[in-house]
Design a protein around this motif. Sequence first.
Motif, PDB file in Angstrom:
ATOM      1  N   UNK A  70       2.893  -4.361 -31.855  1.00 43.96           N
ATOM      2  CA  UNK A  70       2.034  -3.496 -31.225  1.00 43.96           C
ATOM      3  C   UNK A  70       1.166  -4.139 -30.233  1.00 43.96           C
ATOM      4  N   UNK A  71       0.581  -5.376 -30.604  1.00 43.43           N
ATOM      5  CA  UNK A  71      -0.324  -6.116 -29.650  1.00 43.43           C
ATOM      6  C   UNK A  71       0.409  -6.775 -28.784  1.00 43.43           C
ATOM      7  N   UNK A  72       1.802  -6.939 -28.822  1.00 42.75           N
ATOM      8  CA  UNK A  72       2.629  -7.610 -27.704  1.00 42.75           C
ATOM      9  C   UNK A  72       2.885  -6.495 -26.721  1.00 42.75           C
ATOM     10  N   UNK A  73       3.205  -5.260 -27.056  1.00 42.43           N
ATOM     11  CA  UNK A  73       3.567  -3.995 -26.223  1.00 42.43           C
ATOM     12  C   UNK A  73       2.248  -3.882 -25.487  1.00 42.43           C
ATOM     13  N   UNK A  74       1.228  -3.921 -26.174  1.00 40.39           N
ATOM     14  CA  UNK A  74      -0.143  -3.511 -25.441  1.00 40.39           C
ATOM     15  C   UNK A  74      -0.367  -4.463 -24.102  1.00 40.39           C
ATOM     16  N   UNK A  75      -0.117  -5.811 -24.728  1.00 33.98           N
ATOM     17  CA  UNK A  75      -0.461  -6.871 -23.718  1.00 33.98           C
ATOM     18  C   UNK A  75       0.625  -6.660 -22.572  1.00 33.98           C
ATOM     19  N   UNK A  76       1.786  -6.376 -23.033  1.00 32.53           N
ATOM     20  CA  UNK A  76       2.750  -6.107 -21.726  1.00 32.53           C
ATOM     21  C   UNK A  76       2.735  -5.135 -20.821  1.00 32.53           C
ATOM     22  N   UNK A  77       2.039  -3.859 -21.437  1.00 30.93           N
ATOM     23  CA  UNK A  77       1.938  -2.858 -20.563  1.00 30.93           C
ATOM     24  C   UNK A  77       0.335  -3.210 -19.509  1.00 30.93           C
ATOM     25  N   UNK A  78      -0.445  -3.908 -20.210  1.00 30.71           N
ATOM     26  CA  UNK A  78      -1.750  -4.471 -19.357  1.00 30.71           C
ATOM     27  C   UNK A  78      -1.199  -5.503 -18.220  1.00 30.71           C
ATOM     28  N   UNK A  79      -0.293  -6.329 -18.497  1.00 36.09           N
ATOM     29  CA  UNK A  79       0.143  -7.409 -17.701  1.00 36.09           C
ATOM     30  C   UNK A  79       0.728  -6.777 -16.494  1.00 36.09           C
ATOM     31  N   UNK A  80       1.902  -5.834 -16.871  1.00 37.51           N
ATOM     32  CA  UNK A  80       2.814  -5.007 -15.687  1.00 37.51           C
ATOM     33  C   UNK A  80       1.671  -4.030 -14.949  1.00 37.51           C
ATOM     34  N   UNK A  81       0.690  -3.648 -15.330  1.00 38.69           N
ATOM     35  CA  UNK A  81      -0.023  -2.664 -14.659  1.00 38.69           C
ATOM     36  C   UNK A  81      -0.913  -3.644 -13.842  1.00 38.69           C
ATOM     37  N   UNK A  82      -1.402  -4.713 -14.039  1.00 41.98           N
ATOM     38  CA  UNK A  82      -2.087  -5.644 -13.343  1.00 41.98           C
ATOM     39  C   UNK A  82      -1.147  -6.243 -12.148  1.00 41.98           C
ATOM     40  N   UNK A  83      -0.010  -6.550 -12.457  1.00 45.83           N
ATOM     41  CA  UNK A  83       1.062  -6.968 -11.322  1.00 45.83           C
ATOM     42  C   UNK A  83       1.180  -5.754 -10.514  1.00 45.83           C
ATOM     43  N   UNK A  84       1.325  -4.668 -10.751  1.00 48.52           N
ATOM     44  CA  UNK A  84       1.401  -3.321  -9.850  1.00 48.52           C
ATOM     45  C   UNK A  84       0.063  -3.517  -8.913  1.00 48.52           C
ATOM     46  N   UNK A  85      -0.911  -3.643  -9.493  1.00 53.13           N
ATOM     47  CA  UNK A  85      -2.228  -3.581  -8.813  1.00 53.13           C
ATOM     48  C   UNK A  85      -2.293  -4.889  -7.908  1.00 53.13           C
ATOM     49  N   UNK A  86      -1.850  -5.815  -8.220  1.00 56.06           N
ATOM     50  CA  UNK A  86      -1.564  -6.901  -7.314  1.00 56.06           C
ATOM     51  C   UNK A  86      -0.913  -6.812  -6.173  1.00 56.06           C
ATOM     52  N   UNK A  87       0.283  -6.288  -6.338  1.00 54.97           N
ATOM     53  CA  UNK A  87       1.053  -6.079  -5.190  1.00 54.97           C
ATOM     54  C   UNK A  87       0.601  -4.955  -4.312  1.00 54.97           C
ATOM     55  N   UNK A  88      -0.072  -4.090  -4.943  1.00 57.98           N
ATOM     56  CA  UNK A  88      -0.669  -2.819  -3.990  1.00 57.98           C
ATOM     57  C   UNK A  88      -1.919  -3.518  -3.074  1.00 57.98           C
ATOM     58  N   UNK A 122      -3.921   4.410 -10.655  1.00 53.39           N
ATOM     59  CA  UNK A 122      -3.098   5.048 -11.962  1.00 53.39           C
ATOM     60  C   UNK A 122      -2.585   3.972 -12.704  1.00 53.39           C
ATOM     61  N   UNK A 123      -2.589   2.590 -12.132  1.00 48.42           N
ATOM     62  CA  UNK A 123      -2.423   1.408 -13.050  1.00 48.42           C
ATOM     63  C   UNK A 123      -3.467   1.047 -13.792  1.00 48.42           C
ATOM     64  N   UNK A 124      -4.649   1.409 -13.354  1.00 46.55           N
ATOM     65  CA  UNK A 124      -5.884   1.081 -14.327  1.00 46.55           C
ATOM     66  C   UNK A 124      -5.934   2.325 -15.579  1.00 46.55           C
ATOM     67  N   UNK A 125      -5.266   3.521 -15.364  1.00 47.60           N
ATOM     68  CA  UNK A 125      -5.393   4.298 -16.205  1.00 47.60           C
ATOM     69  C   UNK A 125      -4.195   4.148 -17.137  1.00 47.60           C
ATOM     70  N   UNK A 126      -3.187   3.442 -16.719  1.00 51.14           N
ATOM     71  CA  UNK A 126      -2.027   3.020 -17.598  1.00 51.14           C
ATOM     72  C   UNK A 126      -2.411   1.939 -18.551  1.00 51.14           C
ATOM     73  N   UNK A 127      -3.387   1.249 -18.119  1.00 51.87           N
ATOM     74  CA  UNK A 127      -4.125   0.163 -19.085  1.00 51.87           C
ATOM     75  C   UNK A 127      -4.782   1.117 -20.207  1.00 51.87           C
ATOM     76  N   UNK A 128      -5.367   1.965 -19.820  1.00 50.15           N
ATOM     77  CA  UNK A 128      -6.256   2.620 -20.907  1.00 50.15           C
ATOM     78  C   UNK A 128      -5.519   3.580 -21.771  1.00 50.15           C
ATOM     79  N   UNK A 129      -4.454   3.765 -21.553  1.00 50.71           N
ATOM     80  CA  UNK A 129      -3.851   5.060 -22.490  1.00 50.71           C
ATOM     81  C   UNK A 129      -2.312   4.867 -22.411  1.00 50.71           C
ATOM     82  N   UNK A 130      -1.704   5.619 -23.315  1.00 48.60           N
ATOM     83  CA  UNK A 130      -0.387   6.041 -23.437  1.00 48.60           C
ATOM     84  C   UNK A 130       0.254   7.270 -22.936  1.00 48.60           C
ATOM     85  N   UNK A 131      -0.710   7.756 -22.102  1.00 50.71           N
ATOM     86  CA  UNK A 131      -0.251   9.180 -21.467  1.00 50.71           C
ATOM     87  C   UNK A 131       0.833   9.034 -20.238  1.00 50.71           C
TER      88      UNK A 131
END
Length: 157
Positions: A70-88, A122-131
Amino acid sequence: MKKIKVLALVCLMFAGFGTIKSYAHCEIPCGIYDDAARVKMMYEHIQTIEKSMKMIVELSAAEKPDYNQLVRWVNNKEEHAKKLQEIATQYFMFQRVKLSDDPVMKAKNMKQLELLHKICVYAMKAKQSTNLEVIKNLNDTVHDFDHAYFSKDEHKH
């Protein structure tokens, strides 16, 4: 004297642990850009965020949740949302959307910047939830940015 050398070595080692790696494109400018590849990467990050969200929901619903996974998937979600923000931001906002005094270019730039800002939010919101609605918003906004950024002649993906 030996204690001072050891202490200095330990300090250097710990200083290295505190560094932050940056995966963004250079700001030299190097002139090596692949905008279409960056957009494709954005879509891939969104897919990874979506899979992470689904796995978090699935693992959380288990009778005996595997908290390590569970922690690994949460970290994975956080990491990829951050990478999305970095590209943007680091890639498109800072390097590719050029300043211009031309009114037509200014209008185009404002639309692109608006969409890039939405991607970051939206990437920030992805970090905050599983919506999963956030995933739809991300896909739609990257699609809109893709079409606003590339001219019809450049649009090859």
